[in-house]
Design a protein around this motif. Structure first.
Motif, PDB file in Angstrom:
ATOM      1  N   ARG A  19       4.849   4.325  -9.367  1.00 54.40           N
ATOM      2  CA  ARG A  19       5.075   3.145  -9.187  1.00 54.40           C
ATOM      3  C   ARG A  19       6.372   2.682  -8.976  1.00 54.40           C
ATOM      4  O   ARG A  19       6.829   1.866  -8.010  1.00 54.40           O
ATOM      5  CB  ARG A  19       4.201   1.937  -9.996  1.00 54.40           C
ATOM      6  CG  ARG A  19       4.580   0.468  -9.969  1.00 54.40           C
ATOM      7  CD  ARG A  19       4.409  -0.184  -8.679  1.00 54.40           C
ATOM      8  NE  ARG A  19       4.576  -1.503  -8.628  1.00 54.40           N
ATOM      9  CZ  ARG A  19       5.952  -2.252  -8.512  1.00 54.40           C
ATOM     10  NH1 ARG A  19       6.973  -1.190  -8.382  1.00 54.40           N
ATOM     11  NH2 ARG A  19       5.997  -3.335  -8.286  1.00 54.40           N
ATOM     12  N   ARG A  25       7.451   1.687  -4.363  1.00 58.77           N
ATOM     13  CA  ARG A  25       7.975   0.434  -4.789  1.00 58.77           C
ATOM     14  C   ARG A  25       8.350  -0.412  -3.563  1.00 58.77           C
ATOM     15  O   ARG A  25       7.823  -1.779  -3.385  1.00 58.77           O
ATOM     16  CB  ARG A  25       9.094   0.709  -5.784  1.00 58.77           C
ATOM     17  CG  ARG A  25       9.589  -0.799  -6.331  1.00 58.77           C
ATOM     18  CD  ARG A  25      10.444  -0.500  -7.610  1.00 58.77           C
ATOM     19  NE  ARG A  25      11.791   0.139  -6.995  1.00 58.77           N
ATOM     20  CZ  ARG A  25      12.715  -0.382  -6.318  1.00 58.77           C
ATOM     21  NH1 ARG A  25      12.575  -1.703  -5.899  1.00 58.77           N
ATOM     22  NH2 ARG A  25      13.560   0.277  -6.077  1.00 58.77           N
ATOM     23  N   ASN A  27       7.325  -0.405  -0.650  1.00 57.91           N
ATOM     24  CA  ASN A  27       6.103  -0.703   0.604  1.00 57.91           C
ATOM     25  C   ASN A  27       5.300  -1.835  -0.296  1.00 57.91           C
ATOM     26  O   ASN A  27       4.176  -1.803   0.246  1.00 57.91           O
ATOM     27  CB  ASN A  27       5.863   0.354   0.794  1.00 57.91           C
ATOM     28  CG  ASN A  27       6.408   0.977   1.836  1.00 57.91           C
ATOM     29  OD1 ASN A  27       6.763   0.544   3.097  1.00 57.91           O
ATOM     30  ND2 ASN A  27       6.861   2.379   1.464  1.00 57.91           N
ATOM     31  N   MET A  28       5.466  -2.257  -1.380  1.00 67.23           N
ATOM     32  CA  MET A  28       4.605  -3.156  -2.187  1.00 67.23           C
ATOM     33  C   MET A  28       4.898  -4.557  -1.979  1.00 67.23           C
ATOM     34  O   MET A  28       6.204  -4.906  -1.711  1.00 67.23           O
ATOM     35  CB  MET A  28       4.789  -2.761  -3.648  1.00 67.23           C
ATOM     36  CG  MET A  28       3.925  -1.317  -3.791  1.00 67.23           C
ATOM     37  SD  MET A  28       3.757  -0.572  -5.621  1.00 67.23           S
ATOM     38  CE  MET A  28       2.285  -1.539  -5.874  1.00 67.23           C
ATOM     39  N   ASP A  31       8.165  -5.724  -5.180  1.00 68.08           N
ATOM     40  CA  ASP A  31       8.905  -4.346  -5.263  1.00 68.08           C
ATOM     41  C   ASP A  31       9.813  -4.186  -6.459  1.00 68.08           C
ATOM     42  O   ASP A  31      10.554  -3.290  -6.454  1.00 68.08           O
ATOM     43  CB  ASP A  31       9.885  -4.426  -3.913  1.00 68.08           C
ATOM     44  CG  ASP A  31      10.911  -5.170  -3.916  1.00 68.08           C
ATOM     45  OD1 ASP A  31      10.827  -6.357  -4.787  1.00 68.08           O
ATOM     46  OD2 ASP A  31      11.943  -5.132  -3.060  1.00 68.08           O
ATOM     47  N   GLY A  80      -5.531  -2.008  -2.887  1.00 64.33           N
ATOM     48  CA  GLY A  80      -4.355  -1.393  -2.805  1.00 64.33           C
ATOM     49  C   GLY A  80      -4.419   0.135  -3.180  1.00 64.33           C
ATOM     50  O   GLY A  80      -5.385   0.465  -4.122  1.00 64.33           O
ATOM     51  N   TYR A  82      -1.892   4.037  -3.272  1.00 61.41           N
ATOM     52  CA  TYR A  82      -0.826   4.942  -2.941  1.00 61.41           C
ATOM     53  C   TYR A  82      -1.150   6.364  -3.505  1.00 61.41           C
ATOM     54  O   TYR A  82      -1.591   6.520  -4.517  1.00 61.41           O
ATOM     55  CB  TYR A  82       0.656   4.248  -3.554  1.00 61.41           C
ATOM     56  CG  TYR A  82       0.589   3.906  -5.089  1.00 61.41           C
ATOM     57  CD1 TYR A  82       1.188   4.976  -5.805  1.00 61.41           C
ATOM     58  CD2 TYR A  82       0.569   2.876  -5.108  1.00 61.41           C
ATOM     59  CE1 TYR A  82       1.391   4.305  -7.121  1.00 61.41           C
ATOM     60  CE2 TYR A  82       0.788   2.305  -6.512  1.00 61.41           C
ATOM     61  CZ  TYR A  82       1.154   3.391  -7.479  1.00 61.41           C
ATOM     62  OH  TYR A  82       1.369   2.830  -8.695  1.00 61.41           O
ATOM     63  N   ASN A 122       5.564  -1.102   7.276  1.00 65.01           N
ATOM     64  CA  ASN A 122       4.712   0.076   6.860  1.00 65.01           C
ATOM     65  C   ASN A 122       3.990   0.698   7.769  1.00 65.01           C
ATOM     66  O   ASN A 122       2.682   0.466   7.898  1.00 65.01           O
ATOM     67  CB  ASN A 122       4.265  -0.410   5.577  1.00 65.01           C
ATOM     68  CG  ASN A 122       3.579   0.766   4.890  1.00 65.01           C
ATOM     69  OD1 ASN A 122       3.662   1.865   5.393  1.00 65.01           O
ATOM     70  ND2 ASN A 122       3.252   0.620   3.372  1.00 65.01           N
ATOM     71  N   SER A 125       1.082   2.717   6.937  1.00 64.38           N
ATOM     72  CA  SER A 125      -0.031   2.146   6.204  1.00 64.38           C
ATOM     73  C   SER A 125      -0.870   1.446   7.228  1.00 64.38           C
ATOM     74  O   SER A 125      -2.048   1.590   7.192  1.00 64.38           O
ATOM     75  CB  SER A 125       0.251   1.258   5.048  1.00 64.38           C
ATOM     76  OG  SER A 125      -0.682   0.782   4.401  1.00 64.38           O
TER      77      SER A 125
END
Length: 191
Positions: A19, A25, A27-28, A31, A80, A82, A122, A125
């Motif tokens: 994370r 991070r 791309n969240m 962040d 969500g 990753y 992103n 994604s």
């Protein structure tokens, strides 16, 4: 070969390391760098909640990613995910998504929709969601500041009827990935 299971306390250290990596991070939506104390407090809070699922995806019993489903109701949820392992088999994200979606649909049989939010920069994604059958359905009512600019946040939706039409094609891709891994390859490099 591939497996998905509920996240346990023993997973916290590796999940936190994933994370906090910049490529995850940044791309969240949130962040910020998470400290271990915050992470433990978060885990103790979420393990009591009934409307979410945190799942660990493994390849050959090695954890490589995480999927979370949250705001689960009878008919919809948000998700969500990753791939956190720096080196993981090519196609791991697709395999993880397939197993996770199938898991949640078996557990919550009345679900009709899975929703997602993706920051506009992103591209990987956005492409990934579209390949799974998600449709872009609008913009979130907020923007994310990153790299000195404000960025839109796209909203995506997967209707389960669309998933059911598409999942066999995705499963064929997974079967090919399994074939490569069964022939002696373990980690094929960067995702």
């Amino acid at each position: 070969m591939f497996s998905i299971r509920r996240m346990e306390r023993e997973d916290l250290e590796i999940v936190l390391s994933w994370r906090n990596r910049d490529e995850i991070r940044l791309n969240m939506i949130n962040d910020s760098i998470i400290k271990i104390e915050e992470h433990l407090k978060w885990f103790n809070k979420i393990k009591e909640q009934k409307n979410l699922e945190f799942l660990i995806f493994s390849v050959n019993n090695v954890p490589v990613g995480i999927v979370n489903f949250y705001n689960i109701t009878d008919h919809c949820c948000d998700w969500g995910f990753y791939i956190g392992a720096e080196k993981s088999p090519k196609g791991s994200g697709t395999v993880m998504a397939y197993y996770a979606i199938e898991y949640i649909l078996k557990k919550y049989t009345l679900l009709h929709n899975i929703n997602s939010e993706v920051i506009a920069f992103n591209d990987a994604s956005i492409h990934f969601h579209k390949n799974l059958g998600f449709k872009e359905v609008g913009l979130a009512n907020f923007k994310i500041e990153r790299f000195g600019k404000n960025h839109k946040v796209f909203k995506f939706n997967l209707e389960i009827n669309d998933w059911n039409l598409r999942k066999n094609v995705i499963k064929e891709k997974i079967d090919k990935i399994e074939g490569v891994l069964n022939n002696g390859s373990t980690f094929l490099g960067e995702r």
